[in-house]
Design a protein around this motif. Structure first.
Motif, mmCIF file in Angstrom:
data_model
loop_
_atom_site.group_PDB
_atom_site.id
_atom_site.type_symbol
_atom_site.label_atom_id
_atom_site.label_comp_id
_atom_site.label_asym_id
_atom_site.label_seq_id
_atom_site.Cartn_x
_atom_site.Cartn_y
_atom_site.Cartn_z
ATOM 1 N N ALA A 247 72.292 81.983 50.063
ATOM 2 C CA ALA A 247 71.378 82.008 48.889
ATOM 3 C C ALA A 247 71.024 80.781 48.561
ATOM 4 O O ALA A 247 69.835 80.620 48.037
ATOM 5 C CB ALA A 247 72.419 82.426 47.554
ATOM 6 N N ASN B 244 71.884 85.401 42.251
ATOM 7 C CA ASN B 244 71.043 86.661 42.506
ATOM 8 C C ASN B 244 69.613 86.250 42.225
ATOM 9 O O ASN B 244 68.846 86.738 42.824
ATOM 10 C CB ASN B 244 71.537 87.791 41.408
ATOM 11 C CG ASN B 244 72.750 88.418 41.668
ATOM 12 O OD1 ASN B 244 72.904 88.454 43.097
ATOM 13 N ND2 ASN B 244 73.277 88.975 40.846
ATOM 14 N N VAL B 245 69.429 85.498 41.169
ATOM 15 C CA VAL B 245 68.100 85.188 40.850
ATOM 16 C C VAL B 245 67.562 84.169 41.598
ATOM 17 O O VAL B 245 66.210 84.132 42.004
ATOM 18 C CB VAL B 245 68.031 84.784 39.185
ATOM 19 C CG1 VAL B 245 66.649 84.499 38.923
ATOM 20 C CG2 VAL B 245 68.624 85.508 38.332
ATOM 21 N N LEU C 13 63.339 82.027 35.123
ATOM 22 C CA LEU C 13 64.298 83.080 34.521
ATOM 23 C C LEU C 13 65.518 82.236 33.876
ATOM 24 O O LEU C 13 66.525 83.049 33.621
ATOM 25 C CB LEU C 13 64.685 84.203 35.442
ATOM 26 C CG LEU C 13 63.452 85.083 35.735
ATOM 27 C CD1 LEU C 13 63.648 85.982 37.063
ATOM 28 C CD2 LEU C 13 63.277 85.992 34.661
ATOM 29 N N LEU D 19 67.764 84.197 44.734
ATOM 30 C CA LEU D 19 67.371 85.047 45.914
ATOM 31 C C LEU D 19 65.681 84.997 45.889
ATOM 32 O O LEU D 19 65.242 85.065 46.956
ATOM 33 C CB LEU D 19 68.022 86.273 46.254
ATOM 34 C CG LEU D 19 69.428 86.215 46.301
ATOM 35 C CD1 LEU D 19 70.003 87.689 46.791
ATOM 36 C CD2 LEU D 19 69.756 85.278 47.636
ATOM 37 N N ILE D 20 65.197 85.287 44.805
ATOM 38 C CA ILE D 20 63.837 85.450 44.759
ATOM 39 C C ILE D 20 62.944 84.277 44.790
ATOM 40 O O ILE D 20 61.704 84.271 44.801
ATOM 41 C CB ILE D 20 63.308 86.317 43.611
ATOM 42 C CG1 ILE D 20 63.472 85.698 42.183
ATOM 43 C CG2 ILE D 20 64.165 87.707 43.511
ATOM 44 C CD1 ILE D 20 62.990 86.229 41.109
ATOM 45 N N GLY D 21 63.685 83.031 44.722
ATOM 46 C CA GLY D 21 62.735 81.736 45.011
ATOM 47 C C GLY D 21 63.144 80.885 43.700
ATOM 48 O O GLY D 21 63.746 81.427 42.680
ATOM 49 N N ASP E 243 73.550 83.491 38.879
ATOM 50 C CA ASP E 243 72.656 82.659 38.952
ATOM 51 C C ASP E 243 71.955 82.880 40.569
ATOM 52 O O ASP E 243 70.725 82.795 40.721
ATOM 53 C CB ASP E 243 72.972 81.199 38.905
ATOM 54 C CG ASP E 243 73.396 80.942 37.244
ATOM 55 O OD1 ASP E 243 72.546 81.476 36.463
ATOM 56 O OD2 ASP E 243 74.242 80.122 37.064
ATOM 57 N N ARG F 212 68.237 80.216 50.833
ATOM 58 C CA ARG F 212 67.349 81.361 50.744
ATOM 59 C C ARG F 212 66.909 81.682 52.144
ATOM 60 O O ARG F 212 65.821 81.982 52.411
ATOM 61 C CB ARG F 212 65.998 81.242 49.818
ATOM 62 C CG ARG F 212 66.386 81.164 48.458
ATOM 63 C CD ARG F 212 65.133 81.351 47.544
ATOM 64 N NE ARG F 212 64.306 80.235 47.719
ATOM 65 C CZ ARG F 212 62.929 80.233 48.390
ATOM 66 N NH1 ARG F 212 62.598 81.254 48.508
ATOM 67 N NH2 ARG F 212 62.552 78.966 48.340
ATOM 68 N N ASN F 213 67.851 81.959 53.088
ATOM 69 C CA ASN F 213 67.739 82.207 54.418
ATOM 70 C C ASN F 213 68.904 83.066 54.696
ATOM 71 O O ASN F 213 69.908 82.681 54.962
ATOM 72 C CB ASN F 213 67.867 81.056 55.204
ATOM 73 C CG ASN F 213 67.257 81.252 56.669
ATOM 74 O OD1 ASN F 213 67.516 82.391 56.960
ATOM 75 N ND2 ASN F 213 67.046 80.407 57.608
ATOM 76 N N GLN G 114 61.293 78.420 42.064
ATOM 77 C CA GLN G 114 60.435 78.469 40.910
ATOM 78 C C GLN G 114 60.764 79.498 39.933
ATOM 79 O O GLN G 114 60.809 79.471 38.784
ATOM 80 C CB GLN G 114 58.979 78.305 41.410
ATOM 81 C CG GLN G 114 57.961 78.472 40.640
ATOM 82 C CD GLN G 114 56.714 78.943 41.166
ATOM 83 O OE1 GLN G 114 56.020 78.052 41.824
ATOM 84 N NE2 GLN G 114 56.296 80.098 40.960
ATOM 85 N N GLU G 115 60.790 80.650 40.582
ATOM 86 C CA GLU G 115 61.127 81.964 39.834
ATOM 87 C C GLU G 115 62.423 81.855 39.093
ATOM 88 O O GLU G 115 62.535 82.295 37.860
ATOM 89 C CB GLU G 115 60.932 83.246 40.605
ATOM 90 C CG GLU G 115 59.670 83.495 41.167
ATOM 91 C CD GLU G 115 59.338 82.574 42.485
ATOM 92 O OE1 GLU G 115 60.136 81.715 42.847
ATOM 93 O OE2 GLU G 115 57.982 82.741 42.598
#
Lengths: 283, 332
Positions: free
Chosen positions: B82, B216-217, B228, B219-221, B214, B85-86, B223-224
Motif C-alpha cells: 500500500a 485503502n484510500v 480525501l 491505494l488510489i494515489g 487510510d 502502491r505496488n 494526491q487523491e
C-alpha cells in the motif's frame, strides 16, 4: 447525455444562492523557480468560475492552493470564513472535493469500491461504510449516469466512463466546493458539453461552487459566471467572460492572432484562432 | 466476511494440531489434543512425560515462532504494497533483511569481541538500514515511493556484496551459521526474550491495523488520498517505520525468508478483496499458515535432515509469483 435527478447534499440544505463562500486574498506562492503572484477573488455559492491561461501560467498551482495541497507563501484563502490551510485534513475533505488528473490504479478495484472511498472523511478510523453512505454513492453515480457500470473494474473503463466515475466520486463527498482540473481533457466534444452542463446544473441546483481549470476558452465562456485569466504567474483579469476575454488581451497572452465575437445562439463570447502570424502581433 | 476469517482461524488451529503431531516421533492427533487440553485446563501441572516434552518444549515453540514470523512478514508485505502502491512489493524490497543479515554475519565473524547476541545484532542492523534507506529515499521531508524502492534496491545489493566479500574469511562453522541468516529457518526456538518480542510484534501489527482505512484510500494515489482527508506524509512515515520494524523483528528471529510477504497478501486479496480492514487480519492469519506449512515440509520431507524454510518458500513462491505477474499483465 448526462442528467441529474437527485440531491447530492443529503446532510444539509442547499445554501441560499449568492452567498460569498470562497475568498482569496493576495494568495501567492513560490514553487522552485515558478512564482504565482498574489491573486485575489471571491466566489459565491451556485457559481462556476473558470481559471484560464496558457501552459505554465499557474492555473493548476492556483487550484492546488485552493484545495489545500500547497501552502501559500503570502495571503490567505478562506472557505466559509475558515482558513483552508488551517482546516484539519478530514474537515477539508468534507467541504472541498477535487477532480484532478488521476494517477494510474495498480490495484484491481470496482467502480463502486472506488467511489465508496469518497466517504472516508466521514467515517471514523475503522468504521465500515453504512447503508446511508452507499445510498449517497449510488445517487452520485446516477447523477453522472455511471450507475450501469457500478460493478465493473476501474481499469476496464474508457476515458469518458472513467471521467464520469471520478466526478461521481467527487460528488459522493457531498462537497460545497468542487475543484476541477481540466475536466474535459481526453473527452469527445459531445461529452465535454454534457459534462459541463451537468456541472453547471449541480452548481445551480445544489448551491455548489465550482472552480475549474480549463484550456477550452469557449466552454469557459459558455458555462462560467466568472473567468480568471492568468499569464506567467500573473493574474491579468477576473470578471464576467465578456469582460475578461477581449481580443486584444487574448492576442497578447496567447501570442496568436485570434478573433473574439459572440456565439450567435447562446450569446457567449466566442474565440476563434486564426492561422499563422504568431510573435508578429506584439511588435 | 467475519465468517471467512473465523474459518481461516479454525483451519490454522487444525494445521497447528497436525504440525504438533508430525515429526521424527509421530504423536497421534488424539494424544496431541489430550495433552493440549490438559495443559490448558491445568496450567500449573507439568506431567514430565516424553510426549509432553516433545510437544511443549520442542514442537510448540517452533510452531509459535514460525507463525509469529509468518504473520509479521505477511503484514509487513501488505503494508509496503500500500505504501509503495505496488502490489508486487515485498518486505525485503527496502533492504531491511540484507542489512540485518550483514549485521548478523559481522557479529558471527567477530564473535566474542562484540559480546552481543547475533539476533540482537541482526535487529540493530535492520534498524540502521531503515534509517539509511529512509534518508536516501526522502527529499525535503517528503518520501517518494519510487526513490524509496531505488534506495532499497541499491542498499540491499551493496550489503549483499559486502556479505560475499566477508564470506571467504570465515571458518566452516561460521559459514554454516551465515547460511542460517541468508536462507532462514526456525531452529532458534529458544530466543531468550520471546515474550517481549511477541508483544512488540503484536503491538506493531495492531498499530498498522489502525491505519487500515487510510491505506485503502492511499491505494488510489497519494494526491487523491490527500484530497480525501488522509494526512499522507504522516501515514507514509508511520507505515514505513512500523512495517520495517516488523521485517527487522522477523529477520532477527529466523533469517530472511523470502516470498511470504509477497505471496500471502496476494492470496488474501483474491479471497477478501482490497479492503485493508479485512485484508490485514486475513493476511496475518494466512501468513502464519504459510510459514507453519513451509516449516512442516522443511523438517519432514527429507527427515532426519532439515531443509531451510527459506528454500521451501522460495521454491513454492517463485512459480506463484510468476503466475501472478502474468495474470496482472493480462489484466492491463
Amino acid at each position: 447525455m448526462i442528467s441529474s435527478h437527485s440531491q447530492p447534499r443529503m446532510d444539509a440544505q442547499p445554501p441560499a444562492a449568492g452567498v460569498s463562500c470562497l475568498e482569496l486574498h493576495d494568495v501567492g506562492v513560490k514553487v522552485g523557480k515558478f512564482q504565482l503572484h498574489p491573486v485575489s477573488f471571491s466566489m459565491r455559492t451556485s457559481e462556476v468560475t473558470a481559471i484560464v491561461g496558457p501552459n505554465g501560467s499557474g492555473k493548476s498551482t492556483l487550484l492546488k492552493l485552493v484545495s489545500g495541497t500547497l501552502r501559500p507563501t503570502s495571503g490567505w484563502a478562506r472557505w466559509n470564513g475558515v482558513d483552508i490551510h488551517r482546516m484539519r485534513h478530514r474537515e477539508r475533505a468534507r467541504q472541498i472535493a477535487v477532480v484532478a488528473q488521476e494517477s494510474s490504479l495498480h490495484f484491481p478495484m470496482t467502480v463502486l469500491e472506488y467511489c465508496l472511498l469518497a466517504r472516508h472523511p466521514f467515517l471514523d478510523g475503522l468504521q465500515l461504510a453504512s447503508h446511508e453512505d452507499l445510498t449517497i454513492v449510488r445517487r452520485s453515480l446516477e447523477m453522472t449516469e455511471a450507475s450501469v457500470f457500478e460493478r465493473r473494474w476501474m481499469n476496464e473503463l474508457s476515458g469518458g466512463e472513467r471521467q464520469r466515475v471520478i466526478l461521481a466520486r467527487a460528488l459522493a463527498q457531498t462537497p460545497g466546493l468542487l475543484l476541477l482540473d481540466e475536466p474535459t481533457l481526453n473527452l469527445d466534444v459531445a461529452f465535454q458539453m454534457g459534462l459541463l452542463e451537468l456541472v453547471e446544473r449541480l452548481a445551480r441546483e445544489h448551491g455548489m461552487a465550482v472552480l475549474m481549470v480549463t484550456h477550452e476558452l469557449n466552454l469557459a465562456a459558455e458555462f462560467a459566471d466568472h473567468i480568471l485569466l492568468l499569464n506567467a504567474g500573473v493574474p491579468l483579469a477576473v470578471g464576467p467572460p465578456a469582460e475578461v476575454l477581449t481580443e486584444e488581451r487574448l492576442r497578447k497572452v496567447f501570442d496568436s492572432d485570434l478573433l473574439v465575437d459572440l456565439n450567435p445562439i447562446s450569446g457567449a463570447a466566442r474565440v476563434t484562432l486564426l492561422r499563422g502570424k504568431r510573435s508578429e502581433i506584439n511588435e | 466476511m467475519a465468517v471467512r476469517l473465523i474459518l481461516l482461524l479454525l483451519l490454522l488451529a487444525g494445521m497447528m494440531g497436525v504440525a504438533l503431531s508430525i515429526g521424527s516421533t509421530h504423536i497421534p492427533l488424539v494424544t496431541v489434543l489430550e495433552s493440549v487440553s490438559t495443559r490448558l485446563t491445568h496450567p500449573g501441572e507439568y506431567p514430565a512425560s516424553e510426549t509432553s516434552t516433545i510437544l511443549f518444549s520442542l514442537r510448540m515453540p517452533r510452531i509459535y515462532l514460525a507463525m509469529l514470523v509468518g504473520m509479521a512478514l505477511a503484514v509487513a508485505g501488505a503494508s509496503f504494497q500500500a505504501l509503495l502502491r505496488n502490489p508486487l512489493a515485498d518486505p525485503h524490497i527496502l533492504g531491511v533483511s540484507s542489512g540485518a543479515a550483514l549485521a548478523a554475519i559481522l557479529s558471527i565473524a567477530f564473535a566474542g569481541q562484540w559480546g552481543i547476541p547475533t539476533p540482537a545484532a541482526a535487529f540493530v542492523g535492520g534498524l540502521i538500514t531503515i534509517v539509511l534507506v529512509y534518508t536516501l529515499g526522502s527529499r525535503k521531508g517528503r518520501v517518494s515511493a519510487h526513490t524509496l524502492i531505488l534506495a532499497g534496491i541499491i542498499v540491499a545489493s551493496f550489503f549483499s556484496s559486502v556479505i560475499i566479500f566477508i564470506q571467504p574469511f570465515l571458518s566452516g562453522g561460521q559459514l554454516r551459521e551465515t547460511t542460517f541468516w541468508l536462507t532462514g529457518n526456525f531452529n532458534s526456538v529458544h530466543v531468550p526474550s520471546m515474550k517481549w518480542i511477541s508483544l512488540v510484534t503484536l503491538t506493531t501489527v495492531v498499530l498498522i491495523y489502525r491505519f487500515a482505512g487510510d491505506l485503502n484510500v492511499m491505494l488510489i494515489g497519494e494526491q487523491e488520498a490527500a484530497h480525501l482527508g488522509v494526512p499522507v506524509e504522516w501515514v507514509k512515515r508511520a507505515i514505513f517505520v512500523l512495517a520495517a520494524l516488523l521485517t527487522g523483528l522477523a529477520v532477527s528471529l529466523s533469517g530472511s525468508i523470502g516470498f511470504v510477504g509477497l505471496i500471502v497478501p496476494h492470496i488474501a486479496r483474491m479471497l477478501f478483496g482490497n479492503d485493508y480492514r479485512l485484508l490485514l487480519p486475513s493476511t496475518a492469519i494466512l501468513g502464519a499458515m504459510l510459514t507453519l506449512l513451509a516449516d512442516l515440509i522443511a523438517r519432514t520431507i527429507v527427515a532426519p535432515t532439515e531443509l531451510p524454510v527459506g528454500a521451501i518458500t522460495a521454491l513454492a513462491g517463485a512459480p506463484v509469483f510468476i503466475y501472478l505477474l502474468r495474470r496482472d499483465r493480462a489484466e492491463d
